[in-house]
Scaffold this active site. Structure first.
Site: not given
Lengths: 387, 263
Positions: A127, A156, A158, A338-339, A363, A366-367
């Site tokens: 939420e 958000f 999916s 690739h540049g 999901e 990282s924190e």
């Protein structure tokens, strides 16, 4: 310990790979460029059995388990990470939760249609004020006779606008922060349910992400998953599986980034030399490959533990964290190889770069993964060396 | 109807093939093996025919190949084939087309058949001979490189089409018949996950030469591969790029004189 896939695992991986390279690859560019949700692809994935990989035969699934699921997810994600989102949410979150915590009645009602792809599933927790902080959920569910009346907004989500059944966490007790949450299965046809705005995302554009609005939405009491007040635990148990899925999805992106890097560097010449032959390129390739392999082993371990029915929140968090970071590092390095052209939409790395970013966010950021891991580690130390 | 499909395990077409140092075969490291792609059309056509006929029609795969070919056979079973015969015998590893056809004829004769589908060739050695020799052994008609197949309404004839230079050749044949399949005949299905699950329980009957009543490889020594040689490398091509044509010509002449020493 094992380091070889079984014959059956190789066969599943091959079917996923062949499907991804042929059917999926044929539509992936246009679908991502124009934000088209590929209904046909999910029908086919359902026919092939990929939407019921953690569901027993009794409900029409194939029950090959999480390890085989992540083999499939990596192959699908290597071609289209958006498709892997739908596959992951459906298998690990919706089907997984139904199998773990759903009543026999709910399983029989939804699983046979979920596994064929007749309907897709979604998972609605986030939420505006509650994401990482799950206990801050405000969407309410009040019991009224045989029904619960839901009010609130989820964001958000999916596949939220394409799903035939949505797993929703709502508050049944306003006074108990974490013990006052319950889980429900909501169908889009229930009165009071509507789809809000669609997000325009940076990546994963062949998957949809929407807002769900509940206005006095009436949900039969039988559609509660597990017991009242157990919503947080149920949601979290599902997330372990979900995180392993995101780990596998990240692996697919990382592997695709490496694929693109090597193939490009082999063709591109500067100073009359293939850039693949420059040491700076080779070091990047070695590091990418090493990290992908390490991530793969972490993802494999978490999935194997889950298949054995062992608790694996730490292992799932490690797998998700390391694989998502590896994906982001891999797309970064691949684009560097690739540049300039890598920064244009002409090359696939541009999409991979955008698709990878959210792996470290959804999901569980990282924190949050670090929080889960460190809590577990500190607890282990407290047990070994009591203060 | 009893439908036989022949299957061969071959190196993946995406794999780069290298000849080993002794010239006796290919370098096996890192090579992935798959069902011969043309055999996949044969499997699909067999399954389509079975589905169309229903009843007690049955598709049996016959594969002559190494131990590891069970994985490829299992894939065919997962696609929907009913059962399989795996002829595995170390003595057969270097068997040529004549020997292979003789062994297959024995197995297929024992199994019984109404129609045999196979690939038009295996993409490893590209011999494209087994089906014709096998047809002779079984004394049945053979139609090669088929791109359209249809069973006649009476179920006793087959109507076929072959792609030839500039057009199609329509044919009719009696049954039993052996048909070698070309690309375009159909779109082979995937081994679905429910299929993979069911394949576990399907039977693969293993046979070696002795089981089939052979004392030695039939037709042994009729053909022999002397040596495998790598393709000779072509010369390297260098592009001469210059803004003015005259400069390019000047550079070319200079290279031909000083580097190649041909003028």
């Amino acid at each position: 310990m094992w380091f070889q896939l079984t014959e059956e695992e190789r066969m599943i991986q091959k079917t996923a790979r062949d499907f991804a390279r042929k059917d999926l690859a044929a539509v992936v560019e246009e679908a991502n460029e124009n934000g088209i949700f590929q209904d046909e692809i999910y029908k086919k994935l359902g026919e092939l059995g990929f939407l019921g990989m953690t569901v027993p035969e009794k409900y029409g699934g194939v029950d090959f388990g999480y390890f085989c699921l992540i083999l499939a997810l990596e192959e699908i994600s290597r071609v289209c990470a958006s498709t892997a989102v739908v596959l992951s949410v459906q298998n690990s979150l919706v089907n997984g939760i139904l199998m773990k915590s759903g009543s026999e009645e709910l399983r029989a009602k939804y699983l046979p249609r979920l596994v064929t792809g007749e309907i897709l599933g979604a998972y609605a927790l986030t939420e505006s004020e509650a994401g990482s902080d799950v206990a801050a959920i405000r969407t309410s569910a009040a019991r009224k006779g045989d029904e619960y009346i839901l009010n609130g907004t989820k964001i958000f989500i999916s596949t939220g606008d394409k799903a035939g059944v949505i797993f929703v966490i709502a508050r049944t007790d306003p006074d108990d922060r974490s013990g006052g949450l319950s889980a429900f299965l909501v169908e889009p046809g229930f009165p009071g349910f509507s789809i809000g705005k669609t997000e325009h995302k940076m990546g994963l554009n062949a998957s949809t992400t929407v807002e769900l609005v509940f206005e006095d939405c009436r949900v039969p009491a039988g559609n509660m998953v597990g017991e009242e007040g157990k919503g947080m635990r149920i949601a979290f148990e599902g997330l372990d599986g979900g995180r392993i899925g995101i780990g596998a999805q990240s692996l697919g992106i990382a592997q695709a980034a490496l694929d693109e890097a090597v193939l490009f560097a082999r063709e591109r010449k500067q100073f009359n030399t293939r850039i693949l032959d420059f040491q700076s390129t080779r070091w990047k390739i070695a590091d990418m490959a090493m990290n992908i392999d390490a991530a793969r082993l972490l993802v494999y371990r978490a999935a194997k533990l889950r298949d054995q029915g062992l608790p694996c929140p730490k292992e799932a968090a490690m797998a998700k964290l390391f694989a998502s970071q590896t994906a982001n590092r891999a797309v970064y390095d691949s684009m560097q190889i690739h540049g300039g052209v890598g920064y244009t939409k002409e090359f696939r790395i541009e999409r991979l770069f955008r698709d990878a970013r959210v792996m470290e966010i959804y999901e569980g950021t990282s924190e949050i993964q670090r929080l889960v891991i460190s809590r577990k580690i500190i607890k282990e130390y407290e047990q070994m060396f009591p203060a | 109807m009893k439908i036989i499909v022949l299957l061969k395990r071959v190196p993946d077409t995406e794999t780069k093939i290298l000849i080993n140092q002794e010239g006796t075969g290919i370098k096996e490291d890192g090579i992935k093996y798959v069902i011969n792609p043309y055999d996949e059309y044969a499997i699909e056509e067999g399954l389509k025919l079975k589905e169309k006929l229903g009843g007690d029609s049955k598709v049996t795969v016959v594969c002559m190949g190494v131990e590891e070919a069970t994985e490829n056979i299992r894939t065919a079973l997962a696609m929907g084939v009913d059962d399989a015969v795996h002829i595995v015998d170390p003595a057969l590893e270097k068997a040529g087309p004549f020997s292979a056809a003789a062994v297959l004829a024995k197995v297929i004769g024992e199994e019984g058949f109404d129609i045999i589908f196979c690939g038009k060739q295996a993409v490893d050695d590209d011999m494209a001979q087994v089906q014709s020799i096998l047809g002779e052994f079984l004394d049945i008609p053979q139609v090669n490189i088929v791109s359209v197949f249809e069973l006649a309404e009476d179920g006793k004839k087959a109507l076929l089409s072959r792609r030839i230079e500039g057009g199609d050749e329509r044919m009719e044949t009696s049954l039993p018949v052996i048909i070698s399949c070309d690309k375009g005949l159909n779109e082979p299905r995937y081994a679905s996950l429910p299929g993979i699950m069911k394949a576990k329980k399907k039977e693969i009957r293993r046979k070696n030469l002795a089981d089939l009543g052979f004392d030695e490889v039939p037709g042994k020594g009729r053909s022999r591969i002397l040596k495998w040689l790598p393709l000779s490398k072509g010369g390297e091509c260098r592009m001469i790029v210059a803004e003015e044509k005259a400069d390019a010509v000047r550079e070319l002449v200079q290279l031909l004189r000083e580097e190649s020493k041909v003028i």
